[in-house]
Scaffold this active site. Sequence first.
Site, PDB file in Angstrom:
ATOM      1  N   SER A  50      47.183  49.536   6.752  1.00  0.00           N
ATOM      2  CA  SER A  50      47.402  48.276   7.163  1.00  0.00           C
ATOM      3  C   SER A  50      47.303  47.102   5.549  1.00  0.00           C
ATOM      4  CB  SER A  50      46.192  47.549   7.695  1.00  0.00           C
ATOM      5  OG  SER A  50      46.181  47.980   9.088  1.00  0.00           O
ATOM      6  N   ASN A  51      46.875  47.992   4.596  1.00  0.00           N
ATOM      7  CA  ASN A  51      46.712  47.283   3.143  1.00  0.00           C
ATOM      8  C   ASN A  51      48.081  47.538   2.283  1.00  0.00           C
ATOM      9  OD1 ASN A  51      44.283  45.989   2.493  1.00  0.00           O
ATOM     10  ND2 ASN A  51      43.698  47.939   3.660  1.00  0.00           N
ATOM     11  N   TYR A 145      45.360  54.980  15.451  1.00  0.00           N
ATOM     12  CA  TYR A 145      44.970  54.172  14.848  1.00  0.00           C
ATOM     13  C   TYR A 145      44.485  52.710  15.505  1.00  0.00           C
ATOM     14  CZ  TYR A 145      44.523  50.736  10.878  1.00  0.00           C
ATOM     15  OH  TYR A 145      44.390  49.641   9.851  1.00  0.00           O
ATOM     16  N   LYS A 174      41.291  56.280  13.751  1.00  0.00           N
ATOM     17  CA  LYS A 174      40.658  55.297  13.038  1.00  0.00           C
ATOM     18  C   LYS A 174      40.299  54.128  13.935  1.00  0.00           C
ATOM     19  CE  LYS A 174      41.163  52.011   9.256  1.00  0.00           C
ATOM     20  NZ  LYS A 174      42.087  51.441   8.396  1.00  0.00           N
ATOM     21  N   ILE A 217      37.636  55.048   6.831  1.00  0.00           N
ATOM     22  CA  ILE A 217      39.080  54.782   6.237  1.00  0.00           C
ATOM     23  C   ILE A 217      38.828  53.278   6.081  1.00  0.00           C
ATOM     24  CG2 ILE A 217      41.286  54.546   6.513  1.00  0.00           C
ATOM     25  CD1 ILE A 217      41.444  57.139   8.386  1.00  0.00           C
TER      26      ILE A 217
END
Length: 319
Positions: A50-51, A145, A174, A217
């Site tokens: 996501s980053n 995710y 995650k 994470i």
Amino acid sequence: MSKSKPPPPGIYVPTVLFFNEDEDFDVPAIKAHVLRLAQAGLTGIIVQGSNGEAQHLSHEERKQAISLTRETLDENGYKNVVIIAGCGAPSARESKKLCADAKEAGADFVIVLTPSVWVKRMTRDAILAFHREVADHSPLPYLIYNFPSVTAGINLESDVILELSDHPNIVGTKLSCGSIGKLHRLTSAKPSSEFATFAGSSDVLLQGLLSGSAGAIGALPNIVPKLHMNLYKLYQEGKIDEAMKLQAQLGQGDYATSKLGSISAIKALVSQNFGYGKEYVRTPLRMATAEQLHGPYYDKLVELMTLEKSQQVPHGELN
């Protein structure tokens, strides 16, 4: 089909991706960041988490980001650092293509968001069918995710994740939903040696470990990776009181980062304190302003970075 192995337990970071002012890749900064994270002892790197602004990249750029990461690790003697590639997309067809690209570019695992463009059509059956179809075709082991904030509120229940965990190529998840209860339900049903359940942020790192997680994470290791590895080491040594004190600091840092503007703020903090990269992002994201990068939240992160610079890298095998 035999069951694929999950990623090793530990601390992973979804890396930010550095750009020049014209929004092209800042290759030296990207490589400098990967190297600093590896030198801190992190277990693995998520490219296009996501980053990593994956949705702002072409398919070729996504492959290039993975290749640059693999190249940097290999040429500096960090071949053991795991690469997980984000391969979420609006359709199963595109996700399958991204998984194939990830394998070709040098990733070890893939992690896939649930599609959310047609959120009202994403029933339980549709979610199960999507992840199974993509996992069937992925040449790499597959993590689910779960991040409701970026999937229009879709929040996978533990029962759904456990049902998917029976797939031979689905090896972990995650949880960016922040639910320790959900994490504990998963870990009590399947240990991390069978199915790796990772906390999705630093503010529940120790709480997740105490509940049987495979680690975390999270975004904050972009800024202070050594602090995370030292907390992980304290946990493994049974020094829970010391670990809890450090956990409190990381929880404050995680919150402060989100209040400062997340992705661009992370880049700005790294640039100001570690000597590489700039805070440029691709629109519609906005660059962190000078006004954002001051005040109590900024001061809290400066404290953490000062502590980071004093840390030694933990020695020995941490998993």
